[in-house]
Design an enzyme around this catalytic site. Sequence first.
Site, PDB file in Angstrom:
ATOM      1  N   GLY A 161       0.779  -1.234   0.000  1.00 45.35           N
ATOM      2  CA  GLY A 161       0.000   0.000   0.000  1.00 45.35           C
ATOM      3  C   GLY A 161       0.809   1.282   0.000  1.00 45.35           C
ATOM      4  O   GLY A 161       0.364   2.306   0.511  1.00 45.35           O
ATOM      5  N   SER A 162       2.006   1.249  -0.633  1.00 41.16           N
ATOM      6  CA  SER A 162       2.770   2.507  -0.673  1.00 41.16           C
ATOM      7  C   SER A 162       2.078   3.524  -1.586  1.00 41.16           C
ATOM      8  O   SER A 162       2.143   4.733  -1.338  1.00 41.16           O
ATOM      9  CB  SER A 162       4.221   2.266  -1.095  1.00 41.16           C
ATOM     10  OG  SER A 162       4.295   1.829  -2.425  1.00 41.16           O
ATOM     11  N   ASN A 163       1.395   3.039  -2.617  1.00 37.20           N
ATOM     12  CA  ASN A 163       0.613   3.973  -3.452  1.00 37.20           C
ATOM     13  C   ASN A 163      -0.586   4.511  -2.684  1.00 37.20           C
ATOM     14  O   ASN A 163      -0.940   5.688  -2.827  1.00 37.20           O
ATOM     15  CB  ASN A 163       0.150   3.304  -4.737  1.00 37.20           C
ATOM     16  CG  ASN A 163       1.232   3.300  -5.790  1.00 37.20           C
ATOM     17  OD1 ASN A 163       1.544   4.329  -6.371  1.00 37.20           O
ATOM     18  ND2 ASN A 163       1.839   2.144  -6.012  1.00 37.20           N
TER      19      ASN A 163
ATOM     20  N   LYS B 239     -20.296 -15.985  -6.775  1.00 39.29           N
ATOM     21  CA  LYS B 239     -19.677 -14.766  -7.322  1.00 39.29           C
ATOM     22  C   LYS B 239     -20.647 -13.600  -7.273  1.00 39.29           C
ATOM     23  O   LYS B 239     -20.273 -12.457  -7.013  1.00 39.29           O
ATOM     24  CB  LYS B 239     -19.282 -14.996  -8.784  1.00 39.29           C
ATOM     25  CG  LYS B 239     -17.921 -15.597  -8.964  1.00 39.29           C
ATOM     26  CD  LYS B 239     -17.533 -15.563 -10.431  1.00 39.29           C
ATOM     27  CE  LYS B 239     -16.091 -15.983 -10.585  1.00 39.29           C
ATOM     28  NZ  LYS B 239     -15.610 -15.947 -11.940  1.00 39.29           N
TER      29      LYS B 239
ATOM     30  N   LEU C 177      -9.428  -9.163 -10.355  1.00 44.41           N
ATOM     31  CA  LEU C 177     -10.268  -8.432 -11.310  1.00 44.41           C
ATOM     32  C   LEU C 177     -11.516  -7.968 -10.567  1.00 44.41           C
ATOM     33  O   LEU C 177     -12.060  -8.693  -9.740  1.00 44.41           O
ATOM     34  CB  LEU C 177     -10.701  -9.347 -12.450  1.00 44.41           C
ATOM     35  CG  LEU C 177      -9.792  -9.486 -13.660  1.00 44.41           C
ATOM     36  CD1 LEU C 177     -10.458 -10.366 -14.709  1.00 44.41           C
ATOM     37  CD2 LEU C 177      -9.411  -8.152 -14.267  1.00 44.41           C
TER      38      LEU C 177
ATOM     39  N   HIS D 203      -0.069   0.852 -13.126  1.00 43.34           N
ATOM     40  CA  HIS D 203       0.693  -0.312 -13.582  1.00 43.34           C
ATOM     41  C   HIS D 203       2.161   0.108 -13.678  1.00 43.34           C
ATOM     42  O   HIS D 203       2.451   1.205 -14.151  1.00 43.34           O
ATOM     43  CB  HIS D 203       0.158  -0.750 -14.960  1.00 43.34           C
ATOM     44  CG  HIS D 203       0.837  -1.957 -15.490  1.00 43.34           C
ATOM     45  ND1 HIS D 203       0.536  -3.227 -15.056  1.00 43.34           N
ATOM     46  CD2 HIS D 203       1.834  -2.103 -16.414  1.00 43.34           C
ATOM     47  CE1 HIS D 203       1.310  -4.098 -15.683  1.00 43.34           C
ATOM     48  NE2 HIS D 203       2.101  -3.444 -16.515  1.00 43.34           N
TER      49      HIS D 203
HETATM   50  C1  GRF Z   1       2.846  -1.099  -7.713  1.00 41.02           C
HETATM   51  O1  GRF Z   1       4.058  -1.353  -8.338  1.00 41.02           O
HETATM   52  C2  GRF Z   1       1.753  -0.917  -8.740  1.00 41.02           C
HETATM   53  O2  GRF Z   1       2.203  -0.389  -9.941  1.00 41.02           O
HETATM   54  C3  GRF Z   1       1.271  -2.306  -8.959  1.00 41.02           C
HETATM   55  O3  GRF Z   1       1.368  -2.928  -7.697  1.00 41.02           O
HETATM   56  C4  GRF Z   1       2.350  -2.277  -6.907  1.00 41.02           C
HETATM   57  C5  GRF Z   1       1.705  -1.879  -5.624  1.00 41.02           C
HETATM   58  O4  GRF Z   1       2.610  -1.402  -4.675  1.00 41.02           O
HETATM   59  N1  GRF Z   1      -0.050  -2.307  -9.538  1.00 41.02           N
HETATM   60  P1  GRF Z   1       2.065  -0.773  -3.331  1.00 41.02           P
HETATM   61  O5  GRF Z   1       1.194  -1.837  -2.642  1.00 41.02           O
HETATM   62  O6  GRF Z   1       1.274   0.445  -3.660  1.00 41.02           O
HETATM   63  O7  GRF Z   1       3.297  -0.469  -2.516  1.00 41.02           O
END
Ligand code: GRF
Length: 201
Positions: A15-17, A68, A95, A112
């Site tokens: 979850g760094s994003n 589902k 998905l 991505h």
């Molecule tokens: C990232 O590299 C993103 O591009 C991909 O999964 C990874 C998630 O990383 N879809 P984080 O969990 O946000 O650290």
Amino acid sequence: MSRKARVAVFISGGGSNLQSLIDASKASKLSGKIVLVVSSKEEAYGLQRAKKAGIDTFVYRGKNYPSKEEAARDLFEMLAAYEVEYIALAGYMKLLPELIVRKYEDRITNIHPALLPKFGGKGMYGHHVHEAVLAAGEKESGPTVHLVDEIYDNGRILMQEKVPVLPEDTPDSLAARVLKAEHHLYPIALDNLIKGKYSDE
Ligand code: GRF
């Protein structure tokens, strides 16, 4: 101040994003408020990040439902209960049910870790992506934020950020460089979407 759009972030891992979106929202760099974090894994570290930020969480596992359809309906109702308007996938490894994709058409983003349309599709995740980029001898890589439809990594590309691929790169060193760019790019792309900057004229 104008009302902030209500965003759900979907994760499966670190979850760094998610953290970069939380930070951007707190710094008012995102015209969205994260109201719910959905995780496909109970042990995802991103859930701790959400809790620390005071954001409600929901562990959503298809396996926990008899069918589902019932799984999709439960998620649908949860998102409706939180009045979610946008969904940001951030390392989500599943998905989305078709029901959700249809309801939130053009309001679901994914990030991505490569320059789509290259190096995308089923099986192209995590280190597989960076290994493929290195094996192809690419000189550049970088994240892509795109809209989500029922096919992996297929929807309209909203934004990309290029980083160099260096001769001495390993999948790990390249992943780290791309991830840093992800943290910069995702809040900007989501903010643009919420502000309607990608609407066709
Ligand atoms: C990232 O590299 C993103 O591009 C991909 O999964 C990874 C998630 O990383 N879809 P984080 O969990 O946000 O650290």
